[in-house]
Design a protein around this motif. Structure first.
Motif, short mmCIF file in Angstrom:
data_model
loop_
_atom_site.label_atom_id
_atom_site.label_comp_id
_atom_site.label_asym_id
_atom_site.label_seq_id
_atom_site.Cartn_x
_atom_site.Cartn_y
_atom_site.Cartn_z
N GLY A 9 25.86 -46.31 1.94
CA GLY A 9 26.65 -45.50 1.02
C GLY A 9 26.62 -44.03 1.36
N LYS A 10 26.55 -43.19 0.34
CA LYS A 10 26.64 -41.75 0.49
C LYS A 10 25.27 -41.12 0.74
CE LYS A 10 31.09 -41.74 -0.45
NZ LYS A 10 32.08 -41.35 0.57
N ILE A 11 25.34 -39.85 1.17
CA ILE A 11 24.13 -39.07 1.39
C ILE A 11 24.09 -37.96 0.35
CG2 ILE A 11 22.86 -37.65 3.04
CD1 ILE A 11 24.40 -39.13 5.24
N ASN A 12 23.04 -37.95 -0.47
CA ASN A 12 22.94 -37.02 -1.59
C ASN A 12 21.89 -35.95 -1.30
OD1 ASN A 12 24.55 -38.63 -3.82
ND2 ASN A 12 23.26 -40.11 -2.77
N LEU A 13 22.26 -34.71 -1.56
CA LEU A 13 21.35 -33.58 -1.42
C LEU A 13 20.89 -33.17 -2.81
CD1 LEU A 13 20.05 -31.45 0.45
CD2 LEU A 13 22.08 -30.04 0.08
N LEU A 14 19.56 -33.17 -3.02
CA LEU A 14 18.98 -32.85 -4.30
C LEU A 14 18.11 -31.60 -4.20
CD1 LEU A 14 19.70 -35.94 -4.51
CD2 LEU A 14 17.71 -36.18 -5.97
N THR A 15 17.98 -30.89 -5.31
CA THR A 15 17.03 -29.79 -5.38
C THR A 15 15.63 -30.38 -5.51
OG1 THR A 15 17.24 -29.68 -7.78
CG2 THR A 15 18.73 -28.29 -6.49
N TYR A 16 14.62 -29.53 -5.39
CA TYR A 16 13.24 -29.98 -5.44
C TYR A 16 12.92 -30.73 -6.73
CZ TYR A 16 8.14 -29.79 -5.80
OH TYR A 16 6.83 -30.13 -5.96
N ASP A 17 13.55 -30.32 -7.84
CA ASP A 17 13.25 -30.95 -9.13
C ASP A 17 14.17 -32.13 -9.44
OD1 ASP A 17 15.56 -29.56 -9.55
OD2 ASP A 17 14.84 -28.41 -11.27
N GLY A 18 14.95 -32.57 -8.44
CA GLY A 18 15.73 -33.79 -8.60
C GLY A 18 17.16 -33.62 -9.08
N GLN A 19 17.62 -32.39 -9.23
CA GLN A 19 19.00 -32.17 -9.64
C GLN A 19 19.93 -32.36 -8.44
OE1 GLN A 19 19.75 -31.62 -12.95
NE2 GLN A 19 17.54 -31.97 -13.15
N GLN A 20 20.99 -33.15 -8.65
CA GLN A 20 21.91 -33.39 -7.54
C GLN A 20 22.69 -32.12 -7.24
OE1 GLN A 20 23.57 -37.11 -7.03
NE2 GLN A 20 25.28 -36.49 -5.78
N GLN A 21 22.59 -31.67 -5.99
CA GLN A 21 23.29 -30.46 -5.57
C GLN A 21 24.68 -30.79 -5.06
OE1 GLN A 21 20.85 -28.08 -3.02
NE2 GLN A 21 22.38 -26.49 -2.72
N LYS A 22 24.76 -31.84 -4.22
CA LYS A 22 26.06 -32.26 -3.68
C LYS A 22 25.90 -33.56 -2.92
CE LYS A 22 26.49 -28.61 -1.07
NZ LYS A 22 27.05 -27.64 -0.08
N GLN A 23 27.04 -34.19 -2.63
CA GLN A 23 27.07 -35.28 -1.67
C GLN A 23 27.57 -34.69 -0.35
OE1 GLN A 23 29.42 -38.56 -3.25
NE2 GLN A 23 27.58 -39.56 -4.04
N LEU A 24 26.86 -34.96 0.72
CA LEU A 24 27.26 -34.38 2.01
C LEU A 24 28.55 -35.02 2.49
CD1 LEU A 24 23.80 -34.11 3.80
CD2 LEU A 24 24.95 -32.44 2.35
N PRO A 25 29.48 -34.20 2.98
CA PRO A 25 30.80 -34.71 3.36
C PRO A 25 30.81 -35.39 4.73
CG PRO A 25 30.70 -32.36 3.75
CD PRO A 25 29.38 -32.74 3.12
#
Length: 207
Positions: A35-51
């Motif tokens: 599936g997709k690749i998700n970039l998260l902040t250190y505390d687990g908040q989703q920052q973005k899905q890498l395009p």
């Protein structure tokens, strides 16, 4: 050894997670299986899905701004620049590629269930390591010219050198080993999914 939970991250994803890495700089990448690749902040908040198009499997970091990801259906490894958000290179292989690890300017990639290939960042094959695994080679760690890989169906973790010679095999208390990593002391951490536990293989045992 005593392990303390430093941070617990709740990840609300519909798909199974196939890989995750902690990036230089403190962010986290979580890969949905096929599936997709998700970039998260250190505390687990989703920052973005890498395009990055395609169905990803495993990820490794090459440097501060660059990661590499396997795409089994495409039989390809994609090199991705996180700063520019562009795929800078696609390395095409002749088998389905699964697990991936970077060390000493080269990549170790698990191909199907019977081969680990060491390649440079241009895609040139440096070594071919034949193995016998009951499972696809989804998880591996490459370091110090050795490859450590897990066999989920065989309930074992193996270590081989560059020629394919088995250095050690660990089976104690394993009931579904998958994710692997090496800590700063040289111990091997194994995510044993069927027992919902982390098993530590001591550096002293593996030497």
């Amino acid at each position: 050894m005593t392990m303390n939970i430093e941070t617990k991250i709740e990840i609300n994803m519909l798909k199974e997670i196939s890989d995750t890495i902690y990036l230089m700089g403190g962010r986290v990448i979580v890969v949905e299986r096929y599936g997709k690749i998700n970039l998260l902040t250190y505390d687990g908040q989703q920052q973005k899905q890498l395009p990055i198009p395609g169905k990803a499997s495993s990820v490794t970091q090459i440097n501060q701004n660059t990661i590499a990801i396997t795409y089994p259906d495409e039989k390809a490894i994609k090199i991705f620049n996180m700063e520019n958000e562009t795929v800078t290179k696609v390395i095409t292989l002749d088998k389905q590629c699964m697990g991936l690890s970077f060390s000493n300017n080269s990549l170790a990639v698990g191909l199907s269930d019977d081969e680990i290939r060491i390649i440079d960042l241009g895609g040139k094959t440096l070594k071919l390591i034949q193995v016998q695994n009951k499972s696809f080679l989804y998880n591996l760690v490459y370091c110090n010219e050795r490859v450590i890989y897990s066999d989920y169906m065989g309930n074992a973790v193996y270590c081989v050198d560059g020629s394919g010679k088995q250095i050690w095999k660990y089976t104690q208390d394993l009931t579904g080993p998958r994710g692997l990593c090496k800590d700063t002391s040289g111990n091997i951490m194994v995510a044993d999914c069927d027992s919902n536990s982390i098993i530590v293989i001591s550096k002293r045992w593996t030497e």
